[in-house]
Write a protein that holds these residues in place. Structure first.
Motif, PDB file in Angstrom:
ATOM      1  N   VAL A   8      28.685  10.751 -70.703  1.00  0.00           N
ATOM      2  CA  VAL A   8      27.361  10.131 -70.800  1.00  0.00           C
ATOM      3  C   VAL A   8      27.310   8.844 -69.983  1.00  0.00           C
ATOM      4  CG1 VAL A   8      25.671   9.099 -72.364  1.00  0.00           C
ATOM      5  CG2 VAL A   8      26.908  11.155 -73.061  1.00  0.00           C
ATOM      6  N   LEU A   9      28.371   8.034 -70.077  1.00  0.00           N
ATOM      7  CA  LEU A   9      28.400   6.787 -69.305  1.00  0.00           C
ATOM      8  C   LEU A   9      28.363   7.073 -67.816  1.00  0.00           C
ATOM      9  CD1 LEU A   9      28.672   3.713 -69.118  1.00  0.00           C
ATOM     10  CD2 LEU A   9      31.161   3.999 -69.276  1.00  0.00           C
ATOM     11  N   GLY A  10      29.130   8.062 -67.380  1.00  0.00           N
ATOM     12  CA  GLY A  10      29.096   8.438 -65.965  1.00  0.00           C
ATOM     13  C   GLY A  10      27.713   8.885 -65.533  1.00  0.00           C
ATOM     14  N   LEU A  11      27.048   9.648 -66.399  1.00  0.00           N
ATOM     15  CA  LEU A  11      25.697  10.119 -66.093  1.00  0.00           C
ATOM     16  C   LEU A  11      24.719   8.952 -65.986  1.00  0.00           C
ATOM     17  CD1 LEU A  11      23.822  12.537 -65.704  1.00  0.00           C
ATOM     18  CD2 LEU A  11      23.585  12.682 -68.189  1.00  0.00           C
ATOM     19  N   LEU A  12      24.820   7.992 -66.897  1.00  0.00           N
ATOM     20  CA  LEU A  12      23.932   6.821 -66.862  1.00  0.00           C
ATOM     21  C   LEU A  12      24.138   6.001 -65.593  1.00  0.00           C
ATOM     22  CD1 LEU A  12      24.048   5.503 -70.555  1.00  0.00           C
ATOM     23  CD2 LEU A  12      22.293   6.921 -69.473  1.00  0.00           C
ATOM     24  N   MET A  13      25.403   5.838 -65.176  1.00  0.00           N
ATOM     25  CA  MET A  13      25.675   5.063 -63.964  1.00  0.00           C
ATOM     26  C   MET A  13      25.139   5.781 -62.728  1.00  0.00           C
ATOM     27  SD  MET A  13      26.927   2.326 -65.084  1.00  0.00           S
ATOM     28  CE  MET A  13      27.202   1.607 -63.472  1.00  0.00           C
ATOM     29  N   LEU A  14      25.226   7.109 -62.723  1.00  0.00           N
ATOM     30  CA  LEU A  14      24.661   7.862 -61.599  1.00  0.00           C
ATOM     31  C   LEU A  14      23.137   7.715 -61.549  1.00  0.00           C
ATOM     32  CD1 LEU A  14      26.805  11.136 -61.791  1.00  0.00           C
ATOM     33  CD2 LEU A  14      26.835   9.423 -59.959  1.00  0.00           C
ATOM     34  N   ILE A  15      22.513   7.695 -62.727  1.00  0.00           N
ATOM     35  CA  ILE A  15      21.058   7.507 -62.790  1.00  0.00           C
ATOM     36  C   ILE A  15      20.676   6.142 -62.241  1.00  0.00           C
ATOM     37  CG2 ILE A  15      19.127   7.181 -64.384  1.00  0.00           C
ATOM     38  CD1 ILE A  15      20.439   9.372 -66.137  1.00  0.00           C
ATOM     39  N   LEU A  16      21.396   5.097 -62.667  1.00  0.00           N
ATOM     40  CA  LEU A  16      21.106   3.744 -62.181  1.00  0.00           C
ATOM     41  C   LEU A  16      21.304   3.661 -60.669  1.00  0.00           C
ATOM     42  CD1 LEU A  16      22.776   1.521 -64.951  1.00  0.00           C
ATOM     43  CD2 LEU A  16      20.339   1.937 -64.603  1.00  0.00           C
ATOM     44  N   ALA A  17      22.381   4.282 -60.180  1.00  0.00           N
ATOM     45  CA  ALA A  17      22.632   4.262 -58.735  1.00  0.00           C
ATOM     46  C   ALA A  17      21.508   4.951 -57.973  1.00  0.00           C
ATOM     47  CB  ALA A  17      23.971   4.929 -58.436  1.00  0.00           C
ATOM     48  N   ALA A  18      21.035   6.073 -58.496  1.00  0.00           N
ATOM     49  CA  ALA A  18      19.950   6.807 -57.834  1.00  0.00           C
ATOM     50  C   ALA A  18      18.666   5.991 -57.812  1.00  0.00           C
ATOM     51  CB  ALA A  18      19.722   8.140 -58.547  1.00  0.00           C
ATOM     52  N   ILE A  19      18.386   5.291 -58.914  1.00  0.00           N
ATOM     53  CA  ILE A  19      17.175   4.466 -58.980  1.00  0.00           C
ATOM     54  C   ILE A  19      17.242   3.339 -57.957  1.00  0.00           C
ATOM     55  CG2 ILE A  19      15.877   2.843 -60.423  1.00  0.00           C
ATOM     56  CD1 ILE A  19      16.689   4.611 -62.843  1.00  0.00           C
ATOM     57  N   PHE A  20      18.379   2.632 -57.906  1.00  0.00           N
ATOM     58  CA  PHE A  20      18.490   1.502 -56.989  1.00  0.00           C
ATOM     59  C   PHE A  20      18.532   1.969 -55.534  1.00  0.00           C
ATOM     60  CE2 PHE A  20      19.420  -0.849 -60.787  1.00  0.00           C
ATOM     61  CZ  PHE A  20      19.015  -2.140 -60.486  1.00  0.00           C
ATOM     62  N   TYR A  21      19.132   3.130 -55.289  1.00  0.00           N
ATOM     63  CA  TYR A  21      19.186   3.655 -53.924  1.00  0.00           C
ATOM     64  C   TYR A  21      17.789   4.010 -53.431  1.00  0.00           C
ATOM     65  CZ  TYR A  21      20.313   6.685 -49.991  1.00  0.00           C
ATOM     66  OH  TYR A  21      20.381   7.256 -48.738  1.00  0.00           O
ATOM     67  N   THR A  22      17.044   4.727 -54.247  1.00  0.00           N
ATOM     68  CA  THR A  22      15.700   5.140 -53.816  1.00  0.00           C
ATOM     69  C   THR A  22      14.735   3.952 -53.775  1.00  0.00           C
ATOM     70  OG1 THR A  22      15.220   5.773 -56.126  1.00  0.00           O
ATOM     71  CG2 THR A  22      15.947   7.511 -54.620  1.00  0.00           C
ATOM     72  N   ALA A  23      14.933   2.970 -54.683  1.00  0.00           N
ATOM     73  CA  ALA A  23      14.058   1.788 -54.683  1.00  0.00           C
ATOM     74  C   ALA A  23      14.231   0.962 -53.418  1.00  0.00           C
ATOM     75  CB  ALA A  23      14.333   0.931 -55.909  1.00  0.00           C
ATOM     76  N   ALA A  24      15.439   1.026 -52.826  1.00  0.00           N
ATOM     77  CA  ALA A  24      15.702   0.276 -51.589  1.00  0.00           C
ATOM     78  C   ALA A  24      15.406   1.100 -50.339  1.00  0.00           C
ATOM     79  CB  ALA A  24      17.162  -0.178 -51.560  1.00  0.00           C
ATOM     80  N   SER A  25      14.980   2.348 -50.529  1.00  0.00           N
ATOM     81  CA  SER A  25      14.728   3.224 -49.388  1.00  0.00           C
ATOM     82  C   SER A  25      13.535   2.738 -48.570  1.00  0.00           C
ATOM     83  CB  SER A  25      14.464   4.654 -49.885  1.00  0.00           C
ATOM     84  OG  SER A  25      14.075   5.491 -48.822  1.00  0.00           O
ATOM     85  N   THR A  26      13.628   2.954 -47.271  1.00  0.00           N
ATOM     86  CA  THR A  26      12.513   2.586 -46.377  1.00  0.00           C
ATOM     87  C   THR A  26      11.556   3.751 -46.145  1.00  0.00           C
ATOM     88  OG1 THR A  26      13.889   3.160 -44.462  1.00  0.00           O
ATOM     89  CG2 THR A  26      13.916   0.854 -45.185  1.00  0.00           C
ATOM     90  N   GLN A  27      11.838   4.898 -46.747  1.00  0.00           N
ATOM     91  CA  GLN A  27      10.953   6.050 -46.581  1.00  0.00           C
ATOM     92  C   GLN A  27       9.602   5.787 -47.236  1.00  0.00           C
ATOM     93  OE1 GLN A  27      12.788   9.686 -47.900  1.00  0.00           O
ATOM     94  NE2 GLN A  27      14.624   9.393 -46.652  1.00  0.00           N
ATOM     95  N   ALA A  28       8.569   6.221 -46.576  1.00  0.00           N
ATOM     96  CA  ALA A  28       7.207   5.922 -47.039  1.00  0.00           C
ATOM     97  C   ALA A  28       6.933   6.485 -48.428  1.00  0.00           C
ATOM     98  CB  ALA A  28       6.190   6.472 -46.037  1.00  0.00           C
ATOM     99  N   GLY A  29       7.443   7.684 -48.706  1.00  0.00           N
ATOM    100  CA  GLY A  29       7.207   8.300 -50.011  1.00  0.00           C
ATOM    101  C   GLY A  29       7.773   7.483 -51.153  1.00  0.00           C
ATOM    102  N   TRP A  30       9.025   7.020 -50.988  1.00  0.00           N
ATOM    103  CA  TRP A  30       9.640   6.203 -52.034  1.00  0.00           C
ATOM    104  C   TRP A  30       8.935   4.854 -52.151  1.00  0.00           C
ATOM    105  CZ3 TRP A  30      11.983   8.558 -55.573  1.00  0.00           C
ATOM    106  CH2 TRP A  30      12.859   9.631 -55.327  1.00  0.00           C
ATOM    107  N   LYS A  31       8.524   4.290 -51.031  1.00  0.00           N
ATOM    108  CA  LYS A  31       7.807   3.009 -51.087  1.00  0.00           C
ATOM    109  C   LYS A  31       6.517   3.141 -51.878  1.00  0.00           C
ATOM    110  CE  LYS A  31       9.402   0.399 -47.067  1.00  0.00           C
ATOM    111  NZ  LYS A  31       8.981  -0.301 -45.851  1.00  0.00           N
ATOM    112  N   ARG A  32       5.786   4.231 -51.631  1.00  0.00           N
ATOM    113  CA  ARG A  32       4.542   4.443 -52.378  1.00  0.00           C
ATOM    114  C   ARG A  32       4.833   4.672 -53.858  1.00  0.00           C
ATOM    115  NH1 ARG A  32       3.107   7.448 -47.671  1.00  0.00           N
ATOM    116  NH2 ARG A  32       3.754   9.392 -48.690  1.00  0.00           N
TER     117      ARG A  32
END
Length: 411
Positions: A8-32
């Motif tokens: 579960v802890l590993g899954l939560l850390m992967l979720i957090l990593a995915a959120i921060f990765y996509t939040a920092a993305s320069t792709q227009a879709g993620w920005k919107r």
């Protein structure tokens, strides 16, 4: 489906990593997408979905008890040791006034909103024991004066039910993000708002230059020993806080049992209070230099792990159970805003200090730095400095606000 906490802890850390990765993305879709949906909301609600659909069981998992017991006090220490009292004094009294007036607005707004909604719709603020609405609102008070760590501290002190807390997280995040959006919008017309407030913003330009110089002078790559020192300070203070709390709590329970109604016989209250005090004390010692090695960044990592474990206990079906709670949140934030605007107009405080002082309360260091950077990127540290002060007083101010709301709910 998943009962192993390591998985579960590993899954939560992967979720957090995915959120921060996509939040920092320069792709227009993620920005919107992130222009509409704040990342913090996902950090709560994606783990909440896992719990709501039975993929994990937040009620039986030991992750939250462990994280709240060990990571939370250390998180508070990491946030508070970076308090730079000299830099805070350079901001001038207007910055601190705006921040503290914002705190007072939250402390007044909570009981006031509870009273107004209770007079119109008594069933909205009803509830007994762990379902008493004021207990849930106490966690918002901690969040809106300090941040997520203070919110969790007050959750442990006043112990609202998981269903009630799920509703409060929704109110907290959605109302706070709406208010932050308004402040960022205001940054684009700061000069006009300063004219309306009758404020002189020339001091902000001076602060901008000073902070740039200070950041460039102190920036360094952390060495391995810095992380050892950070661990020693954070977990050493946590150990000291638990040691003293285990002495204080039984003594008060035995000799002053009437303090139980003020939650002063709660071990966790003393743990977070002592840990915060240790962090403040260390901020005037050479230990404060650990901030340049990333103390607050490590605190933020701990905080987001804590947020994910909190979210894992949420039952999202309970969020819609009492929509009247959003009325409390809206009246609460409007009261905070009105008090802050009136005082800033009276004292001719620039809109920059109004916005950052408010967000240092309501949003914490991350949101306060975002709002400050909306004025100019080099001003982001101002938001962090004021938010650190919020972390230091968040548990105490939230606690007093909770007692006031408890009194309102009984009268």
């Amino acid at each position: 489906m998943i009962t192993n906490d390591a998985v579960v802890l590993g899954l939560l850390m992967l979720i957090l990593a995915a959120i921060f990765y996509t939040a920092a993305s320069t792709q227009a879709g993620w920005k919107r997408f992130y222009a509409v949906v704040p990342p913090l909301l996902l950090c709560y609600f994606i783990p909440g979905l896992l719990n709501s659909f039975g993929i994990v069981n937040g009620a039986t998992s030991q992750l939250y008890p462990v994280v709240s017991k060990y990571f939370l006090p250390a998180c508070l220490v990491f946030f508070t040791i970076g308090m730079d009292w000299r830099s805070l004094s350079r901001l001038g009294p207007k910055a601190l006034i705006a921040m503290l007036v914002g705190t007072i607005g939250i402390m007044i707004g909570g009981p006031f909103a509870l009273w107004v909604v209770g007079a119109i719709s008594p069933q909205t603020v009803a509830g007994q024991g762990e379902d008493a609405v004021w207990r849930g609102l106490a966690t918002i008070a901690g969040s809106w004066i300090g941040g997520g760590a203070n919110q969790t501290a007050l959750r442990e002190v006043f112990k609202p039910s998981d269903a009630l807390f799920s509703q409060m997280v929704a109110v907290d995040v959605l109302i706070a993000e709406l208010w932050m959006a308004f402040l960022i919008y205001g940054a684009g017309m700061a000069s006009r708002l300063d004219n309306w407030l009758g404020a002189d913003s020339s001091q902000i330009e001076y602060i901008k230059q000073q902070l740039d110089s200070q950041h460039n002078a102190n920036e360094r790559v952390p060495a391995m020993r810095d992380y050892i020192f950070l661990g020693a300070v954070g977990f050493g203070a946590t150990g000291a806080a638990h040691f003293l709390a285990d002495i204080i709590t039984p003594y008060l329970s035995k000799n002053y049992p009437f303090l139980d109604k003020y939650s002063l016989t709660s071990t966790f209250f003393w743990v977070v209070t002592i840990a915060t005090f240790i962090g403040i004390a260390l901020s005037v010692s050479p230990v404060r230099k650990l901030e340049h090695a990333g103390a607050s960044k490590l605190g933020s990592v701990f905080l987001y792990v804590l947020i994910a474990t909190i979210g894992m206990q949420m039952d999202l079906g309970a969020v819609a159970g009492n929509p009247g709670l959003f009325a409390i949140g809206l009246i609460w934030i409007l009261t905070h805003a009105l008090i802050l605007i009136l005082v800033c107009k009276w004292l001719k405080i620039p809109f920059f200090f109004l916005a950052v002082g408010s967000q240092a309360n309501v949003g914490g260091s991350a949101s306060a730095s975002v709002v400050a950077a909306a004025f100019h990127p080099s001003l982001a540290p101002v938001g962090v400095l004021l938010a650190i002060l919020g972390y230091a007083i968040g548990t105490y101010g939230g606690y007093l606000t909770a007692l006031a709301m408890q009194w309102v709910s009984k009268n």
